[in-house]
Enzyme design. Structure first.
Site, short mmCIF file in Angstrom:
data_model
loop_
_atom_site.label_atom_id
_atom_site.label_comp_id
_atom_site.label_asym_id
_atom_site.label_seq_id
_atom_site.Cartn_x
_atom_site.Cartn_y
_atom_site.Cartn_z
N LYS A 20 -13.00 21.12 -4.33
CA LYS A 20 -13.95 20.06 -3.94
C LYS A 20 -14.65 20.42 -2.62
O LYS A 20 -15.87 20.32 -2.51
CB LYS A 20 -13.20 18.73 -3.83
CG LYS A 20 -14.07 17.53 -3.49
CD LYS A 20 -13.45 16.25 -3.98
CE LYS A 20 -12.45 15.65 -3.01
NZ LYS A 20 -13.04 15.07 -1.80
N ARG A 25 -19.79 22.15 0.05
CA ARG A 25 -20.42 23.01 1.07
C ARG A 25 -21.37 24.02 0.44
O ARG A 25 -22.38 24.39 1.04
CB ARG A 25 -19.32 23.72 1.88
CG ARG A 25 -18.60 22.77 2.85
CD ARG A 25 -17.23 23.32 3.21
NE ARG A 25 -16.57 22.59 4.29
CZ ARG A 25 -15.87 21.47 4.14
NH1 ARG A 25 -15.76 20.91 2.95
NH2 ARG A 25 -15.28 20.90 5.18
N ARG A 120 -15.22 3.18 5.78
CA ARG A 120 -14.62 4.38 6.42
C ARG A 120 -15.41 4.73 7.69
O ARG A 120 -16.63 4.66 7.72
CB ARG A 120 -14.61 5.55 5.42
CG ARG A 120 -13.67 5.24 4.25
CD ARG A 120 -13.60 6.37 3.28
NE ARG A 120 -12.97 7.55 3.85
CZ ARG A 120 -12.88 8.70 3.20
NH1 ARG A 120 -13.39 8.82 1.98
NH2 ARG A 120 -12.30 9.74 3.75
N SER A 165 -10.04 16.67 12.10
CA SER A 165 -10.83 16.46 10.89
C SER A 165 -11.82 17.60 10.66
O SER A 165 -12.69 17.85 11.50
CB SER A 165 -11.58 15.12 11.00
OG SER A 165 -12.61 15.09 10.05
N GLN A 167 -14.03 17.50 8.46
CA GLN A 167 -15.34 16.89 8.20
C GLN A 167 -16.12 16.74 9.49
O GLN A 167 -17.32 17.01 9.55
CB GLN A 167 -15.17 15.53 7.51
CG GLN A 167 -14.56 15.67 6.12
CD GLN A 167 -14.39 14.34 5.40
OE1 GLN A 167 -14.60 13.28 6.00
NE2 GLN A 167 -14.00 14.40 4.15
N ASP A 313 -4.37 15.83 2.03
CA ASP A 313 -4.66 15.16 0.76
C ASP A 313 -3.46 15.19 -0.20
O ASP A 313 -3.47 14.50 -1.22
CB ASP A 313 -5.87 15.82 0.09
CG ASP A 313 -7.15 15.53 0.85
OD1 ASP A 313 -7.20 14.51 1.57
OD2 ASP A 313 -8.10 16.32 0.74
N LYS A 340 -8.55 7.19 4.65
CA LYS A 340 -9.02 7.90 3.46
C LYS A 340 -9.64 6.89 2.48
O LYS A 340 -9.98 5.79 2.87
CB LYS A 340 -7.87 8.69 2.84
CG LYS A 340 -7.32 9.78 3.75
CD LYS A 340 -8.36 10.84 4.03
CE LYS A 340 -7.86 11.89 5.01
NZ LYS A 340 -8.91 12.82 5.42
N ARG A 344 -3.89 5.13 2.69
CA ARG A 344 -2.92 5.80 1.80
C ARG A 344 -1.47 5.58 2.23
O ARG A 344 -0.56 5.73 1.41
CB ARG A 344 -3.24 7.30 1.68
CG ARG A 344 -4.45 7.55 0.81
CD ARG A 344 -4.71 9.03 0.55
NE ARG A 344 -5.85 9.18 -0.33
CZ ARG A 344 -6.61 10.26 -0.42
NH1 ARG A 344 -6.34 11.32 0.33
NH2 ARG A 344 -7.63 10.31 -1.25
N ARG A 387 -6.35 10.06 -5.58
CA ARG A 387 -5.06 10.72 -5.33
C ARG A 387 -3.88 9.75 -5.51
O ARG A 387 -2.78 10.17 -5.86
CB ARG A 387 -5.05 11.40 -3.96
CG ARG A 387 -6.21 12.43 -3.87
CD ARG A 387 -5.97 13.54 -2.91
NE ARG A 387 -7.23 14.21 -2.61
CZ ARG A 387 -7.77 15.21 -3.32
NH1 ARG A 387 -7.13 15.67 -4.37
NH2 ARG A 387 -8.91 15.74 -2.98
C1 S3P Z 1 -12.24 17.48 3.61
C2 S3P Z 1 -11.49 17.27 4.72
C3 S3P Z 1 -10.40 16.29 4.78
C4 S3P Z 1 -9.93 15.87 3.40
C5 S3P Z 1 -11.07 15.59 2.47
C6 S3P Z 1 -11.96 16.81 2.33
C7 S3P Z 1 -13.35 18.45 3.68
O1 S3P Z 1 -10.85 15.17 5.48
O2 S3P Z 1 -9.10 14.75 3.48
O3 S3P Z 1 -10.60 15.25 1.19
O4 S3P Z 1 -13.83 18.91 2.63
O5 S3P Z 1 -13.73 18.78 4.81
P1 S3P Z 1 -10.80 15.15 7.09
O6 S3P Z 1 -11.44 16.37 7.55
O7 S3P Z 1 -11.57 13.94 7.56
O8 S3P Z 1 -9.33 15.06 7.42
#
Ligand code: S3P
Length: 427
Positions: A20, A25, A120, A165, A167, A313, A340, A344, A387
Site C-alpha cells: 500500500k 507513492r 484524524r 510518522s 507520513q 500496522d 489510526k 486501535r 486491520r
Molecule cells: C504509512 C505510514 C504509517 C502507517 C500507514 C501507512 C505510510 O502511518 O500506519 O498505514 O505509507 O507512510 P504513520 O506514518 O502516520 O505512522
C-alpha cells in the site's frame, strides 16, 4: 458476514496484493515526474484508488487495467487546479502526502474524506508545511478535514519529527522538492523509508546522515518502471495466523522486506516462532523475498521503542497472537495507534475482551495475558477499520463458534482478496 470457525491449520504458499505504501507513492511521484511511469503489481485497494482519483482530478492522465497502472507525468509544476473538492475517502496516507505536494503548487485545493478520516489529526503536517510557507484552513482551527490548502513558493526548513510518522516525514520531504534551499527532516526513531527510496529511483538526490534526511529543492523527477512487491502488512495476517495455529506451514512469496517494515517478523521470532526469510531479489532499492512460517509454541514478550514504527500496522494482529502465547505480552510506546482509522487500542481491547481474552489497554499500548486458547464467537464489528476486521476474521482459527463480522467491507481498503486467500490457506 458469517465466518465459520476454522479447525484446520494454514497450509500452502501464496503471494498477497501490492504494498500500500509503495503503491501510493508510485502514483504521486509519477505524477510529478517528466514522462511516463508504468507500475506493475499496484494495490487496487480503495485507499490507493483514492490516490489515483485525486491525481486525475488534478489533470493527470492515469490508465489502470487491474494491477497495471500507467501515469503520464507532467513534471513538478504540471498539476492543474481541481474544479471541485477532492474526496480522499479513508486514506490518511493520501491526505498527508498530498498536502506536502499541494503546499508547493501555485493552486488552491479543498480536500475532504469519510467520517474516520475527518477526525484524524492533520496539524502534524500542516504545522511544518505552514512553516515552509503554505496556508491552510480547515475544521477545528485547521486541525481536521475538510481542509483547504493554498500552495506558495516554499522555503526549506529543518524539522524534528514530534511523532514517529513516515507520513509526516514524507509530506515534508515532498514539499522540500518544491522549496528554496535544503529541507532537513530529523527522525529520532527510524520510520518506513519508501519515500526516500522511491525518490532516488525517480532520479532525485536524497541524503541521509545519521537521523537526518536532507533534500534539495528544485529537483526534476523522471518517469520509470516500478514493480510493487507484496505488502508485508497484509501478509502479516497469515504469518501471525500460521505461527499461532498448530501444524500450520505456509510460505508467503514475493513480499516486500524493507527493514523499516519487518518488525512483525522479528516479533514472531522473539515469541518463539519458526520463521525463515529469504531475500530473493531487489526491486529497485527494495528487498523482496519469501517468508516461511510454521505453527509454533509461542511466549509473551515486550514490544516497545524502536520496534513500534516497524510494525505499527501489525499491532492488532500481534495482540491476537499474544492471546494464544504463553505468558504476558506488553505493548508500549504505541500511542499512535489511537490515531489510526479507529482508536486501535480501544478497538483491540474491546474486541479481544469480548472474545474472552484478559487484556488491558494503557495510554500507549496494551497488556495481554496469554493462552486463552478458545475464544468466544458471536458478533463483532470491524469499527470500519480494515486491520481490525482482518484481526477478527483470523480469530476464527481460535474458536469453536461462528464469528459474525459486521462492516466487513472496509477490508477492501488494503486487501480486497483477503477472504479468498484466507479460505485457500485454511481450507
Ligand atoms: C504509512 C505510514 C504509517 C502507517 C500507514 C501507512 C505510510 O502511518 O500506519 O498505514 O505509507 O507512510 P504513520 O506514518 O502516520 O505512522
Amino acid at each position: 458476514m458469517v465466518i465459520s470457525e476454522k479447525k484446520n491449520p494454514l497450509v500452502g504458499s501464496m503471494t498477497v496484493p501490492g504494498d500500500k505504501s509503495i503503491s501510493h507513492r508510485s502514483v504521486m511521484l509519477a505524477a510529478l515526474a517528466n514522462g511516463t511511469t508504468t507500475i506493475e503489481g499496484f494495490l487496487t485497494g480503495e485507499d490507493c484508488l483514492s490516490t489515483i482519483d485525486a491525481f486525475r482530478k488534478m489533470g493527470i492522465q492515469i490508465n489502470q487495467s487491474g494491477t497495471c497502472v500507467t501515469v503520464h507525468g507532467k513534471g513538478m509544476y504540471g498539476l492543474q487546479q481541481a474544479i471541485e473538492p477532492i474526496n480522499l475517502g479513508n486514506s490518511g496516507t493520501t491526505t498527508r502526502l498530498l498536502l506536502g505536494i499541494l503546499a508547493g503548487t501555485p493552486h488552491h485545493y479543498c480536500l475532504y474524506g469519510d467520517e474516520s478520516l475527518s477526525v484524524r489529526p492533520m496539524d502534524r503536517v500542516t504545522i511544518p508545511l505552514t512553516e515552509m510557507g503554505a496556508t491552510f484552513d480547515g475544521n477545528d482551527q485547521g486541525r481536521l478535514l475538510p481542509l483547504s490548502v493554498r500552495g506558495r513558493k516554499l522555503q526549506a526548513i529543518e524539522y524534528t519529527l514530534p511523532v514517529n510518522s513516515a507520513q509526516v516525514k514524507s509530506a515534508i520531504l515532498l514539499a522540500g522538492l518544491f522549496a528554496k534551499g535544503t529541507t532537513k527532516v530529523i527522525e529520532p526513531v527510524q520510520t518506513r523509508d519508501h519515500t526516500e527510496r522511491l525518490l532516488k529511483a525517480f532520479g532525485a538526490t536524497v541524503n541521509k546522515t545519521g537521523d537526518t534526511i536532507a533534500i534539495e529543492g528544485n529537483q526534476t523527477l523522471h518517469g520509470i518502471h516500478i514493480e510493487v512487491p507484496g505488502d508485508l502488512s497484509s501478509a502479516a495476517f497469515f504469518l501471525c495466523a500460521a505461527a499461532m495455529k498448530q501444524d500450520s506451514n505456509i510460505t508467503m512469496k514475493d513480499i516486500g522486506l524493507n527493514p523499516t517494515r519487518t518488525g512483525v517478523i522479528d516479533v514472531l521470532q522473539r515469541m518463539g516462532a519458526t520463521i525463515e526469510v529469504h531475500v530473493t531479489r531487489y526491486i529497485g532499492d527494495e528487498p523482496v523475498g519469501d517468508i516461511h512460517v510454521q505453527g509454533s509454541r509461542l511466549h509473551g514478550i515486550t514490544i516497545d521503542g524502536e520496534d513500534i514504527p516497524r510494525l505499527i500496522d501489525e499491532l492488532p494482529i500481534i495482540a491476537l497472537v499474544a492471546s494464544q502465547a504463553e505468558g504476558t505480552t506488553v505493548i508500549k510506546d504505541a500511542e499512535e495507534l489511537r490515531y489510526k482509522e479507529t482508536d486501535r487500542i480501544q478497538a483491540v481491547v474491546d474486541t479481544l475482551s469480548n472474545m474472552g481474552v484478559t487484556i488491558k489497554g494503557t495510554k500507549d499500548g496494551m497488556v495481554i495475558t496469554g493462552q486463552t486458547t478458545l475464544l468466544r464467537g458471536g458478533e463483532y464489528d470491524s469499527y470500519k477499520d480494515h486491520r481490525i476486521g482482518m484481526m477478527i476474521a483470523i480469530a476464527s482459527l481460535c474458536t469453536n463458534e461462528a464469528i459474525t463480522l459486521t462492516n466487513h467491507e472496509c477490508i477492501n481498503i488494503s486487501y480486497p482478496t483477503f477472504f479468498t486467500d484466507f479460505n485457500e490457506l485454511a481450507q
